[in-house]
Design an enzyme around this catalytic site. Structure first.
Site, PDB file in Angstrom:
ATOM      1  N   LEU A 114      14.082  10.261   0.949  1.00 19.94           N
ATOM      2  CA  LEU A 114      12.644  10.343   0.656  1.00 19.94           C
ATOM      3  C   LEU A 114      12.292  10.016  -0.784  1.00 19.94           C
ATOM      4  CD1 LEU A 114      11.759  13.485   2.813  1.00 19.94           C
ATOM      5  CD2 LEU A 114      11.309  11.059   3.316  1.00 19.94           C
ATOM      6  N   LYS A 115      13.323   9.905  -1.632  1.00 21.64           N
ATOM      7  CA  LYS A 115      13.026   9.592  -3.034  1.00 21.64           C
ATOM      8  C   LYS A 115      12.920   8.079  -3.222  1.00 21.64           C
ATOM      9  CE  LYS A 115      14.819  11.196  -7.048  1.00 21.64           C
ATOM     10  NZ  LYS A 115      15.895  11.687  -7.936  1.00 21.64           N
ATOM     11  N   GLU A 125      15.902   4.150  16.532  1.00 22.32           N
ATOM     12  CA  GLU A 125      16.493   4.098  15.177  1.00 22.32           C
ATOM     13  C   GLU A 125      18.008   4.172  15.245  1.00 22.32           C
ATOM     14  OE1 GLU A 125      14.715   6.779  12.292  1.00 22.32           O
ATOM     15  OE2 GLU A 125      13.010   6.999  13.643  1.00 22.32           O
ATOM     16  N   GLY A 149      19.735  13.979   9.002  1.00 21.71           N
ATOM     17  CA  GLY A 149      20.874  13.062   9.055  1.00 21.71           C
ATOM     18  C   GLY A 149      21.273  12.590  10.436  1.00 21.71           C
ATOM     19  N   HIS A 169      12.841   2.590   9.021  1.00 22.22           N
ATOM     20  CA  HIS A 169      11.490   3.156   8.997  1.00 22.22           C
ATOM     21  C   HIS A 169      11.015   3.337  10.444  1.00 22.22           C
ATOM     22  CE1 HIS A 169       7.549   4.014   7.279  1.00 22.22           C
ATOM     23  NE2 HIS A 169       7.063   3.339   8.296  1.00 22.22           N
ATOM     24  N   ASP A 179       8.509   0.133   1.560  1.00 17.94           N
ATOM     25  CA  ASP A 179       8.499  -0.389   2.946  1.00 17.94           C
ATOM     26  C   ASP A 179       8.071  -1.853   3.006  1.00 17.94           C
ATOM     27  OD1 ASP A 179       7.082   2.770   3.989  1.00 17.94           O
ATOM     28  OD2 ASP A 179       9.185   2.167   3.769  1.00 17.94           O
ATOM     29  N   ASN A 197      16.744   0.025   4.649  1.00 19.12           N
ATOM     30  CA  ASN A 197      16.067   1.284   4.965  1.00 19.12           C
ATOM     31  C   ASN A 197      15.654   1.246   6.435  1.00 19.12           C
ATOM     32  OD1 ASN A 197      14.623   3.809   4.444  1.00 19.12           O
ATOM     33  ND2 ASN A 197      12.761   2.593   4.624  1.00 19.12           N
ATOM     34  N   ASN A 216      20.371   9.858  11.764  1.00 18.87           N
ATOM     35  CA  ASN A 216      20.709   8.431  11.618  1.00 18.87           C
ATOM     36  C   ASN A 216      22.095   8.274  10.994  1.00 18.87           C
ATOM     37  OD1 ASN A 216      18.551   6.393  12.383  1.00 18.87           O
ATOM     38  ND2 ASN A 216      17.364   7.997  11.410  1.00 18.87           N
TER      39      ASN A 216
END
Ligand code: GRF
Length: 184
Positions: free
Chosen positions: A79-80, A168, A11, A98, A139, A96, A13
């Site tokens: 991740l899901k 990020e 966490g 990445h 993605d 998202n 981010n």
């Protein structure tokens, strides 16, 4: 916007977003945090007094988003796969982060350290991070923001990870700000 942040890991981010909100760097409010497991990152929600939940069942996920009148979703190390029903209910309102310069090093299997290991193995001189809209392909959605970093001196994938993570933490909040300004 009324934001939910979805996490699976440490966490960092999420923490960067909470700090940016508290500094007034964007107008939106993080009202809800959801993890698909007992993620370490939930501590940041607890410390910031933001309602946080572990939700493994996809049906309950949409219910919770509706309970909180969420109108924007940020995946921050989630991740899901986001269920199609949610992607379709939140078209162009899910982003998202990445850890690569998409479309390079994106898609199946490319998450976390796997990304940085592949970048390092291929002796890339540049890496970076990408914020993109989420659609039903991995993605793949339109890019909101992307920022490069020179990794030519990195001596390990871990050094690359740390250099990219710093990017990020900056571009995720900048992406929210950009979307707010575009929606004015
Ligand atoms: C980050 O590298 C992000 O790019 C990826 O998952 C990681 C999440 O890290 N999607 P954290 O949980 O925010 O520290």
């Amino acid at each position: 916007m009324n934001i939910a942040v979805l996490i699976s890991g440490t966490g960092t981010n999420l923490k960067a977003l909470i700090d940016a909100e508290n500094r007034g760097e964007f107008k939106s409010k993080i009202s809800l945090i959801i993890a698909d497991r007992d993620a370490k990152g939930l501590i940041h929600g607890y410390n910031a007094n933001i309602d946080s939940f572990v939700i493994k069942d996809d049906d309950k996920l949409l219910d919770k988003l509706r309970d909180y009148s969420i109108d924007f979703i940020v995946l921050a190390g989630y991740l899901k796969k986001v269920p199609e029903e949610i992607v379709n209910n939140y078209e162009n309102r899910i982003i998202n982060i990445h850890p690569s310069l998409l479309p390079k090093y994106g898609g199946k299997g490319f998450y976390g350290m796997a990304v940085h290991e592949a970048v390092f193995k291929n002796k890339e001189k540049l890496s970076g991070a990408t914020v993109h809209y989420v659609n039903n392909k991995l993605d793949d959605g339109d890019i909101v923001l992307q920022r490069k970093v020179d990794i030519s001196k990195a001596k390990s994938p871990y050094e690359i990870r740390d250099m990219v993570l710093e990017i990020e933490h900056k571009i995720l909040k900048d992406a929210i700000k950009k979307i707010e300004e575009e929606n004015l």
